[in-house]
Design a protein around this motif. Structure first.
Motif, mmCIF file in Angstrom:
data_model
loop_
_atom_site.group_PDB
_atom_site.id
_atom_site.type_symbol
_atom_site.label_atom_id
_atom_site.label_comp_id
_atom_site.label_asym_id
_atom_site.label_seq_id
_atom_site.Cartn_x
_atom_site.Cartn_y
_atom_site.Cartn_z
ATOM 1 N N SER A 163 0.845 -1.199 0.000
ATOM 2 C CA SER A 163 0.000 0.000 0.000
ATOM 3 C C SER A 163 0.879 1.247 0.000
ATOM 4 C CB SER A 163 -0.931 0.010 1.216
ATOM 5 O OG SER A 163 -0.208 -0.162 2.415
ATOM 6 N N LYS A 164 0.235 2.367 -0.311
ATOM 7 C CA LYS A 164 0.933 3.658 -0.281
ATOM 8 C C LYS A 164 0.187 4.597 0.634
ATOM 9 C CE LYS A 164 2.753 7.493 -2.971
ATOM 10 N NZ LYS A 164 3.018 8.093 -4.292
ATOM 11 N N SER A 166 -4.164 8.796 4.029
ATOM 12 C CA SER A 166 -4.732 8.119 2.865
ATOM 13 C C SER A 166 -3.974 6.811 2.654
ATOM 14 C CB SER A 166 -4.619 9.002 1.621
ATOM 15 O OG SER A 166 -4.899 8.258 0.451
ATOM 16 N N ARG A 213 -3.772 13.503 3.076
ATOM 17 C CA ARG A 213 -4.903 14.091 2.366
ATOM 18 C C ARG A 213 -5.831 14.754 3.379
ATOM 19 N NH1 ARG A 213 -2.212 13.504 -1.357
ATOM 20 N NH2 ARG A 213 -2.597 12.529 -3.401
ATOM 21 N N ARG A 253 -3.749 3.827 0.172
ATOM 22 C CA ARG A 253 -4.146 3.367 -1.160
ATOM 23 C C ARG A 253 -3.670 1.948 -1.409
ATOM 24 N NH1 ARG A 253 -2.106 7.395 -5.518
ATOM 25 N NH2 ARG A 253 -0.530 7.980 -3.977
ATOM 26 N N ARG A 254 -4.612 1.101 -1.801
ATOM 27 C CA ARG A 254 -4.316 -0.277 -2.183
ATOM 28 C C ARG A 254 -4.907 -0.543 -3.557
ATOM 29 N NH1 ARG A 254 -6.281 -0.650 3.190
ATOM 30 N NH2 ARG A 254 -4.701 -1.257 4.732
ATOM 31 N N THR A 268 -9.149 2.897 -1.612
ATOM 32 C CA THR A 268 -8.456 3.828 -0.718
ATOM 33 C C THR A 268 -9.268 4.031 0.556
ATOM 34 O OG1 THR A 268 -7.499 4.991 -2.615
ATOM 35 C CG2 THR A 268 -7.469 6.138 -0.491
#
Length: 289
Positions: A13-14, A23, A18, A25-26, A30
């Protein structure tokens, strides 16, 4: 009031910033988590990436960030250079703490640790530790704490138990202690002091001597969970149970708090006691609710 949630991120993930939220993100979507809700963020795999903007904001809002290694065990953490506006003055004060004051505080901490251990034992073992408790001298010069530990661990985990063995039980204990240590690092730095300069622990290779000192009475929380769980393996489920300890509630100053806040109150009371040369100001936690 600081954040209360322990957030564990797993899988590739990242993470970025935000609108004052984390946040995540996968590939499948998200998630957003408001930073104000977060006490501790654990990144459980090395396949996670995190932006510098988010790390800076997490530090500003005093969120503890723990990075895990390829085995998903705590490996290092994020700490600010300056946890308090007056940290230079606090460090000068820390260096000037007298040996007698530090030794007296260590005596108080050891006494509390042994008392906490006594509460977990049956009558026979309780009486042994009660005798050791009565024998504690200034700076625990006769090492009653070490003798108590032998009785205590044998009573909980059997006569063959050794902290030097590599097994699921010790992995469980080590992981839990590491989480506690990290929580104390956060509060010590937030108060403007150095984790390296301890009151009893003085290992030149230990970056967290003071944290190691202050956490001693809290180790029983991890020990009791290990006793209840009796882990035969150490995998994701066991880690989740340990990660939840900061969300347990205890009593301090006759008020119920999450453990993360109990550690905050206790640590602040330690520094108040040292600054005032009055150890009666130290506040310990009481029963779990």
């Amino acid at each position: 009031m600081s954040g209360w949630r322990v957030i564990v991120v797993t899988g590739r993930s990242k993470l970025d910033l935000r609108y004052n939220s984390i946040s995540i993100r996968r590939d499948n979507g998200t998630d957003f988590i408001h930073i104000g809700e977060v006490n501790t963020l654990i990144l459980e795999t090395t396949t996670i990436s995190i932006t510098a903007a988010l790390m800076c904001e997490l530090i500003k809002q005093k969120v503890k960030v723990i990075f895990c290694d390829e085995k998903s065990n705590p490996h290092f953490e994020l700490l600010p250079f300056y946890g308090s506006h007056d940290c230079s003055a606090k460090i000068k004060e820390q260096i000037a703490w007298t040996d007698f004051l530090k030794e007296s505080l260590w005596t108080v901490i050891v006494t509390e640790k042994v008392e906490n251990q006594m509460k977990k034992l049956n009558k026979e073992e309780y009486r042994i530790l009660e005798e050791y408790l009565s024998q504690i001298e200034h700076n625990d010069s006769t090492n009653r704490e070490g003798h108590s530990a032998k009785i205590y661990f044998s009573a909980l985990f059997g006569n063959n138990f050794s902290r030097n063995k590599e097994n699921s039980l010790n992995a469980f204990l080590n992981y839990g202690y590491q989480l506690l240590l990290s929580a104390f690092n956060k509060e010590i730095v937030a108060n403007g002091y150095l984790t390296q300069i301890g009151i009893f622990h003085k290992n030149m290779f230990n970056y967290y001597n003071l944290s190691s000192d202050l956490m001693e009475p809290f180790r029983v929380i991890v020990d009791e969970l290990a006793y209840k769980e009796n882990p035969q393996k150490f995998e994701k489920d066991e880690k989740r149970k340990l990660q939840n300890i900061l969300n347990l509630k205890f009593r301090i100053n006759n008020v119920n708090h999450y453990l993360s806040d109990v550690i905050k109150i206790y640590t602040k009371s330690i520094f108040d006691a040292l600054s005032s040369n009055d150890l009666s100001l130290v506040r310990f936690f009481q029963d779990e609710l």
